[in-house]
Design a protein around this motif. Structure first.
Motif, PDB file in Angstrom:
ATOM      1  N   SER A   1      28.646  27.214   3.718  1.00  5.58           N
ATOM      2  CA  SER A   1      28.343  26.910   2.319  1.00  5.58           C
ATOM      3  C   SER A   1      28.871  25.521   1.968  1.00  5.58           C
ATOM      4  CB  SER A   1      28.972  27.950   1.388  1.00  5.58           C
ATOM      5  OG  SER A   1      28.555  29.264   1.731  1.00  5.58           O
ATOM      6  N   ASP A   2      28.074  24.752   1.220  1.00  4.86           N
ATOM      7  CA  ASP A   2      28.447  23.386   0.851  1.00  4.86           C
ATOM      8  C   ASP A   2      27.996  23.062  -0.561  1.00  4.86           C
ATOM      9  OD1 ASP A   2      29.575  22.320   3.346  1.00  4.86           O
ATOM     10  OD2 ASP A   2      27.536  22.537   4.137  1.00  4.86           O
ATOM     11  N   TRP A   3      28.858  22.338  -1.312  1.00  2.00           N
ATOM     12  CA  TRP A   3      28.394  21.599  -2.472  1.00  2.00           C
ATOM     13  C   TRP A   3      27.755  20.325  -1.921  1.00  2.00           C
ATOM     14  CZ3 TRP A   3      28.551  24.340  -6.746  1.00  2.00           C
ATOM     15  CH2 TRP A   3      29.549  25.299  -6.915  1.00  2.00           C
ATOM     16  N   TYR A   4      26.583  19.962  -2.409  1.00  2.00           N
ATOM     17  CA  TYR A   4      25.907  18.834  -1.772  1.00  2.00           C
ATOM     18  C   TYR A   4      25.085  18.030  -2.776  1.00  2.00           C
ATOM     19  CZ  TYR A   4      21.137  20.715  -2.006  1.00  2.00           C
ATOM     20  OH  TYR A   4      19.908  21.146  -2.453  1.00  2.00           O
ATOM     21  N   GLY A   5      24.763  16.815  -2.367  1.00  2.00           N
ATOM     22  CA  GLY A   5      23.876  15.941  -3.125  1.00  2.00           C
ATOM     23  C   GLY A   5      23.164  14.998  -2.154  1.00  2.00           C
ATOM     24  N   ILE A   6      21.884  14.737  -2.412  1.00  2.00           N
ATOM     25  CA  ILE A   6      21.079  13.869  -1.540  1.00  2.00           C
ATOM     26  C   ILE A   6      20.314  12.870  -2.396  1.00  2.00           C
ATOM     27  CG2 ILE A   6      19.213  13.773   0.160  1.00  2.00           C
ATOM     28  CD1 ILE A   6      19.930  16.604   0.994  1.00  2.00           C
ATOM     29  N   LEU A   7      20.380  11.597  -1.999  1.00  2.00           N
ATOM     30  CA  LEU A   7      19.626  10.530  -2.651  1.00  2.00           C
ATOM     31  C   LEU A   7      18.675   9.911  -1.640  1.00  2.00           C
ATOM     32  CD1 LEU A   7      19.095   8.496  -4.991  1.00  2.00           C
ATOM     33  CD2 LEU A   7      20.970   7.111  -4.034  1.00  2.00           C
ATOM     34  N   LYS A   8      17.373   9.832  -2.002  1.00  2.00           N
ATOM     35  CA  LYS A   8      16.360   9.232  -1.131  1.00  2.00           C
ATOM     36  C   LYS A   8      15.650   8.116  -1.893  1.00  2.00           C
ATOM     37  CE  LYS A   8      15.385  13.566   1.328  1.00  2.00           C
ATOM     38  NZ  LYS A   8      14.326  14.551   1.701  1.00  2.00           N
ATOM     39  N   VAL A   9      15.541   6.941  -1.251  1.00  2.00           N
ATOM     40  CA  VAL A   9      14.918   5.785  -1.886  1.00  2.00           C
ATOM     41  C   VAL A   9      13.982   5.111  -0.887  1.00  2.00           C
ATOM     42  CG1 VAL A   9      15.297   3.542  -2.984  1.00  2.00           C
ATOM     43  CG2 VAL A   9      16.918   5.401  -3.362  1.00  2.00           C
ATOM     44  N   CYS A  10      12.806   4.722  -1.361  1.00  2.00           N
ATOM     45  CA  CYS A  10      11.862   3.933  -0.564  1.00  2.00           C
ATOM     46  C   CYS A  10      11.533   2.662  -1.351  1.00  2.00           C
ATOM     47  CB  CYS A  10      10.587   4.719  -0.270  1.00  2.00           C
ATOM     48  SG  CYS A  10       9.333   3.753   0.601  1.00  2.00           S
ATOM     49  N   LEU A  11      11.812   1.500  -0.751  1.00  2.00           N
ATOM     50  CA  LEU A  11      11.574   0.205  -1.404  1.00  2.00           C
ATOM     51  C   LEU A  11      10.611  -0.616  -0.552  1.00  2.00           C
ATOM     52  CD1 LEU A  11      15.270  -0.665  -2.341  1.00  2.00           C
ATOM     53  CD2 LEU A  11      13.510   0.254  -3.859  1.00  2.00           C
TER      54      LEU A  11
ATOM     55  N   ASP B   1       0.823  -1.207   0.000  1.00  2.00           N
ATOM     56  CA  ASP B   1       0.000   0.000   0.000  1.00  2.00           C
ATOM     57  C   ASP B   1       0.863   1.266   0.000  1.00  2.00           C
ATOM     58  OD1 ASP B   1       1.028  -0.217   2.519  1.00  2.00           O
ATOM     59  OD2 ASP B   1      -0.904  -0.260   3.563  1.00  2.00           O
ATOM     60  N   ARG B   2       2.183   1.102   0.062  1.00  2.00           N
ATOM     61  CA  ARG B   2       3.115   2.224  -0.055  1.00  2.00           C
ATOM     62  C   ARG B   2       3.683   2.281  -1.462  1.00  2.00           C
ATOM     63  NH1 ARG B   2       7.585   2.805   4.521  1.00  2.00           N
ATOM     64  NH2 ARG B   2       7.958   4.637   3.191  1.00  2.00           N
ATOM     65  N   ASP B   3       3.974   3.491  -1.940  1.00  3.03           N
ATOM     66  CA  ASP B   3       4.576   3.652  -3.258  1.00  3.03           C
ATOM     67  C   ASP B   3       6.083   3.457  -3.187  1.00  3.03           C
ATOM     68  OD1 ASP B   3       2.128   4.227  -4.314  1.00  3.03           O
ATOM     69  OD2 ASP B   3       2.405   6.406  -4.325  1.00  3.03           O
ATOM     70  N   MET B   4       6.632   2.886  -4.236  1.00  2.00           N
ATOM     71  CA  MET B   4       8.077   2.886  -4.395  1.00  2.00           C
ATOM     72  C   MET B   4       8.484   4.271  -4.900  1.00  2.00           C
ATOM     73  SD  MET B   4      10.414   0.401  -6.819  1.00  2.00           S
ATOM     74  CE  MET B   4       9.779  -1.047  -5.973  1.00  2.00           C
ATOM     75  N   SER B   5       9.558   4.819  -4.369  1.00  2.00           N
ATOM     76  CA  SER B   5       9.943   6.176  -4.756  1.00  2.00           C
ATOM     77  C   SER B   5      11.448   6.333  -4.780  1.00  2.00           C
ATOM     78  CB  SER B   5       9.327   7.206  -3.801  1.00  2.00           C
ATOM     79  OG  SER B   5       9.867   7.062  -2.499  1.00  2.00           O
ATOM     80  N   ILE B   6      11.893   7.287  -5.590  1.00  2.00           N
ATOM     81  CA  ILE B   6      13.309   7.647  -5.651  1.00  2.00           C
ATOM     82  C   ILE B   6      13.399   9.149  -5.891  1.00  2.00           C
ATOM     83  CG2 ILE B   6      13.405   7.061  -8.112  1.00  2.00           C
ATOM     84  CD1 ILE B   6      16.373   6.354  -7.664  1.00  2.00           C
ATOM     85  N   GLY B   7      14.278   9.810  -5.124  1.00  5.39           N
ATOM     86  CA  GLY B   7      14.444  11.248  -5.244  1.00  5.39           C
ATOM     87  C   GLY B   7      15.913  11.624  -5.253  1.00  5.39           C
ATOM     88  N   LEU B   8      16.245  12.640  -6.006  1.00  6.10           N
ATOM     89  CA  LEU B   8      17.631  13.080  -6.118  1.00  6.10           C
ATOM     90  C   LEU B   8      17.667  14.600  -6.229  1.00  6.10           C
ATOM     91  CD1 LEU B   8      20.637  12.247  -6.499  1.00  6.10           C
ATOM     92  CD2 LEU B   8      20.195  12.250  -8.968  1.00  6.10           C
ATOM     93  N   GLU B   9      18.537  15.212  -5.445  1.00  8.30           N
ATOM     94  CA  GLU B   9      18.718  16.660  -5.535  1.00  8.30           C
ATOM     95  C   GLU B   9      20.162  17.012  -5.225  1.00  8.30           C
ATOM     96  OE1 GLU B   9      17.712  19.300  -1.969  1.00  8.30           O
ATOM     97  OE2 GLU B   9      16.130  17.752  -1.884  1.00  8.30           O
ATOM     98  N   GLY B  10      20.572  18.197  -5.663  1.00 11.37           N
ATOM     99  CA  GLY B  10      21.928  18.637  -5.405  1.00 11.37           C
ATOM    100  C   GLY B  10      22.125  20.070  -5.841  1.00 11.37           C
ATOM    101  N   GLY B  11      23.305  20.599  -5.505  1.00 13.13           N
ATOM    102  CA  GLY B  11      23.608  21.978  -5.860  1.00 13.13           C
ATOM    103  C   GLY B  11      24.553  22.605  -4.867  1.00 13.13           C
ATOM    104  N   LEU B  12      24.378  23.887  -4.636  1.00 13.67           N
ATOM    105  CA  LEU B  12      25.175  24.655  -3.686  1.00 13.67           C
ATOM    106  C   LEU B  12      24.241  25.235  -2.631  1.00 13.67           C
ATOM    107  CD1 LEU B  12      27.798  26.143  -2.797  1.00 13.67           C
ATOM    108  CD2 LEU B  12      27.145  27.983  -4.371  1.00 13.67           C
TER     109      LEU B  12
END
Length: 526
Positions: free
Chosen positions: A350-360, A306-317
């Motif tokens: 200040s940071d260069w950054y990237g985030i990966l989020k996954v729900c399985l 009943d939960r969705d599978m999801s994937i998210g990605l973001e990044g930048g400064l």
């Protein structure tokens, strides 16, 4: 035969009179008369509806026939009274000398809702060590907000007061240090059309630090902002500008930020971006910073959960201005600008950054969530944190330092549901750079179970690689019984291992933290 004629004449007269009195849209039912020889005579239904209004002769009085309304005994339904607010809270008392009160009043059903919070929490005599020797802490917090809605306008008022105090545990000549924070904010929003709105806000903060036998310090913060937003068919565009001023004696930090936000989303996908400019007198070596973010998220419905599978990605400064009240309230036994010679107000991080989020989701009762984050210092604007080392301690408090970092952090969380039992298992890891307020590796497991009026909760944290703290696992337990729909009583054990062996849990290098307590709690809700 004579009687029959006479009865027919009476009937004809009655019909004529009825037609005169009820000239509009009258239908008479079938009429039956009985003659003397007991035979029945049926008179067919007569349609008396007129195509145009019938005019009565001059001098004729219109007569309205009013039939009495029948008496009907209707039982009024029993309506359960509902309050236009909810109230809930908790009172707890226990060993060693701990006492806490939590109270929430929420006017959720009102057109102009409000909320009030009150929290008081204190512990004395850590693990049998005397309060007179500085082994105690206390926290008082009061906050509230009120929303006014009228036409296309909304006004939101917020206020907060927070006061904390800690003892120095005989490790410094001053006996205590106290921090008080006053915060207020007002936000006004107006819908100019179905798609466009504009809002403006003003936030102010006063932060006081008081140390026995040491001169008090005061910090002020002011942050006005304005935003315009357009939304339609899943698209959202907003333009925002804000200015912040922080003051400490003769020192001021100015910071201005302007940003443009773009976003589109529907049921299954989201794309977003943000770009802006930052100017100020304490943002590092660059005259202007240009932070930005790009990201996307996608969800996939699956048949087996009943939960969705999801994937998210973001990044930048990313670039953020830190404040004294935020740093000190979130870092124990610390004080900004407190070492010899003083220190400037905190500046930009200040940071260069990237985030990966996954729900399985594996099934409805089992799912895995994963979050991986990468950060690297940009433009020399390093991460600001207290240094828990004897070289950085002055009069019992640790000073702050800014340092470059390259951080990789991950958090995995498994959710499992088996009947009335809910379980959560997680693992938090830091690689290369570890914040001074966190453990390098930590595993946690929690579970709750309920049956009828009974409920049980347990949580254990394993600091696999501890930093500035204790490596003994933290075990918390609670069992409760619901007395009725309004009240629940429970027994709570915090840091059970330390409670059994009566030892101290160390934090911030050489200070003892709360450890080993048992409390009786009363929860209420109306």
């Amino acid at each position: 035969m004579k009687n029959i004629k006479s009865k027919y004449m009476v009937l004809a007269g009655s019909l004529f009179l009825s037609g005169t009195l009820f000239a509009e849209g009258i239908y008479l039912p079938d009429l039956t008369t009985v003659v003397e020889d007991n035979s029945e005579v049926f008179i067919p239904e007569i349609d008396m509806e007129m195509s145009q209004e019938v005019e009565l002769p001059f001098g004729t009085v219109k007569t309205e026939v009013v039939l009495p309304e029948p008496e009907v005994n209707v039982e009024e339904p029993v309506i359960e009274e509902k309050n236009d607010f909810t109230m809930e809270g908790q009172v707890g008392v226990g060993y060693p000398g701990n006492f806490n009160v939590k109270y929430l009043l929420n006017g959720i059903t009102n057109e102009n809702p409000y909320e009030m919070n009150f929290i008081y929490d204190t512990m004395k005599n850590y693990s049998g060590l005397s309060q007179a020797d500085g082994f105690y802490d206390r926290n008082l917090s009061v906050s509230g907000n009120k929303i006014f809605n009228w036409d296309v306008n909304q006004l939101n008022l917020e206020g907060m007061f927070n006061d904390t105090e800690n003892g120095f545990q005989n490790l410094a000549e001053p006996a205590f240090y106290n921090r008080s924070e006053y915060d207020a904010a007002v936000t006004y929003r107006r819908m100019l059309s179905k798609s466009f709105s504009i809002s403006t806000s003003l936030e102010g903060n006063l932060f006081f630090r008081s140390i026995e036998k040491v001169e008090d310090a005061k910090f002020g913060y002011l942050n006005p902002s304005v935003q315009g937003k357009w939304e339609r068919n899943g698209f959202e565009i907003s333009l925002e500008g804000n200015y912040s001023l922080e003051n400490s004696g003769n020192e001021n930090t100015h910071r201005s930020c302007f940003s443009l936000n773009l976003q589109w989303r529907n049921r299954f996908a989201e794309i977003f971006g943000k770009a802006g400019t930052v100017l100020g007198n304490n943002i590092g070596n660059n005259k202007v910073l240009v932070p930005f973010t790009l990201g996307t998220a996608v969800t996939f419905p699956v048949k087996f959960s009943d939960r969705d599978m999801s994937i998210g990605l973001e990044g930048g400064l990313s670039s953020e201005g830190k404040t004294v009240h935020f740093l000190e309230q979130n870092c124990p036994f610390s004080a900004f600008g407190y070492e010899e010679g003083g220190q400037k107000l905190p500046g930009e991080v200040s940071d260069w950054y990237g985030i990966l989020k996954v729900c399985l989701p594996v099934k409805s009762s089992f799912a895995l969530d994963m979050n991986v984050e990468y950060r690297r210092t940009a433009f020399g604007n390093g991460f600001i944190q207290p240094v828990y080392s004897e070289d950085y301690i002055v009069n019992g408090l640790y000073a702050f330092s800014s340092s470059d970092r390259q951080l990789i952090a991950s958090r995995e969380n498994v959710t499992l549901k088996a009947g009335p039992v809910n379980m959560h298992m997680g693992w938090i890891s830091y690689f290369d750079f570890v914040p001074s307020t966190a453990n390098e590796q930590e595993v946690f497991v929690s579970a709750d179970y309920s049956y009828k009026n009974w409920d049980v909760f347990g949580e254990i944290d394993f600091p696999l690689v501890a930093q500035n703290g204790d490596s003994i696992p933290v075990l918390d337990l609670e069992g409760g019984y619901k007395l009725n729909k309004h009240a629940r009583i429970a027994v709570n054990l915090k840091d059970t291992v330390k409670l059994i062996d009566s030892s101290n849990r160390m934090i911030a290098g050489q200070y003892a933290a709360r450890s080993g307590s048992v409390s009786v709690l009363l929860d209420f809700k109306y």
